[in-house]
Scaffold this active site. Sequence first.
Site, PDB file in Angstrom:
ATOM      1  CD  GLU A   1      -2.871  -0.320   0.281  1.00  0.00           C
ATOM      2  OE1 GLU A   1      -3.476   0.592   0.149  1.00  0.00           O
ATOM      3  OE2 GLU A   1      -3.518  -1.538  -0.234  1.00  0.00           O
TER       4      GLU A   1
ATOM      5  CG  ASP B   1      -8.192   3.040  -6.529  1.00  0.00           C
ATOM      6  OD1 ASP B   1      -8.676   4.768  -6.584  1.00  0.00           O
ATOM      7  OD2 ASP B   1      -8.694   2.410  -5.924  1.00  0.00           O
TER       8      ASP B   1
ATOM      9  CB  THR C   1      -6.048   6.056  -1.626  1.00  0.00           C
ATOM     10  OG1 THR C   1      -6.755   5.375  -2.275  1.00  0.00           O
ATOM     11  CG2 THR C   1      -6.080   4.798  -1.120  1.00  0.00           C
TER      12      THR C   1
END
Length: 413
Positions: A201, A219, A224
């Site tokens: 990540e 994405d 994020t």
Amino acid sequence: MRIRANNVRAVALAGGVGVTLCVPLAISVAAAGNNTVMISRGRPAVASSATGGEVAARANDASTVTRWVSVAGPGTQWVRIDLGGVKRIDRVRLQWSGTYARTYRVQASVDGSNWVSLYATSAGNGGADDLKQLGGTGRYLRVLATQRARTTGGYALADVRAFGPASQALPAAVPATGSLASGLEDRGKKERALALISSAENSTLGWRGQFGYIEDIGDGRGYTGGIVGFTSGTADMLAVVTAYAKRKPGNVLQKYLPALRAVNGSDSHAGLDPGFPAAWRAAATDPVFQKVQEDARDEYYFNPSMRIARDDGLRALGQFAYFDAAVMHGVSGLRTIRTAALRTAKTPAQGGDELAYLNAFLNARVAEMRTETAHNDVSRVETAQRLFLRRSNLDLTTPLTWQVYGDSYRLAG
């Protein structure tokens, strides 16, 4: 004692590779031969579990009456012997007792983490197995039992004897007891799992330095951020900021709650730009916000995936595979991947072989990842989790080495 003729047995190992093992199986109580000596007698032994006083050391003591017995129930169990140094293993003789393994592997390892199968069978029938011409090398010898022949009781081994060249003989050591096995409920194992997730990540093992991470990775999920990639488009970032506002009213992120509600379910930044990323990074220095992120990670991803994995009878590697899938795909996505895997393999709790099931699960995970352009790099599976599986490291024992997105990582302990 029954006699079995020599045979050649083809075995499908984890990874879907068919391996033909030429293993003469002849039962004998005679000495191993003039050129070899027993190298396992009395060496320290540990096991994944034990019942009562029937501990690992009883599998390689001087008696064939005593025995090691694992806990009852389906799933994987093992017993491991420390040979005291890296040695050549020419022959292994097993004496099963009562509840035996239908599917098992005899493995060797230099470091106790990465295992090579010297012998594998899915047609074990108990009694004595005399495995010759193994030609393995390792400091550690392990019998990895993955499927029981009977529906009750634990695996039971009365005797494990390893033989190698006479020059390798060592004096007997004080037998060890106990277990090296645990799942991610163990704090140390959970830390390894979090470091593994962080390598994928955040491209670092230091997950505690990632509370302030935030970007749009393209994405389709908006921003994020944080320690497991909470996103503005999938409700978990909204939940994190909502929980933070409850614990610390008036914080720097609270004013963005209306915008987070509005963009939930989309990749929009409406109402978040330009100040939200800077506010997220500022909040990340607050221990309260850090605790909110950790609690959300466990509530939404870690705890649910652990419950499913334990119900399926999975050890630490399988638990981590479920956790990582939940982080990327959500718990509902994890369940979808699991359903696809069950079409080709049974879980350990269903009486299946754990290595075969995990291979099917990772196949299904890769297929799911490739449905999204942003996740078509599947190295977090193929050069990490699959690598551990091929090494039979079901307990995530260190040292661990892997690659994600072209970067190499190592956990020594």
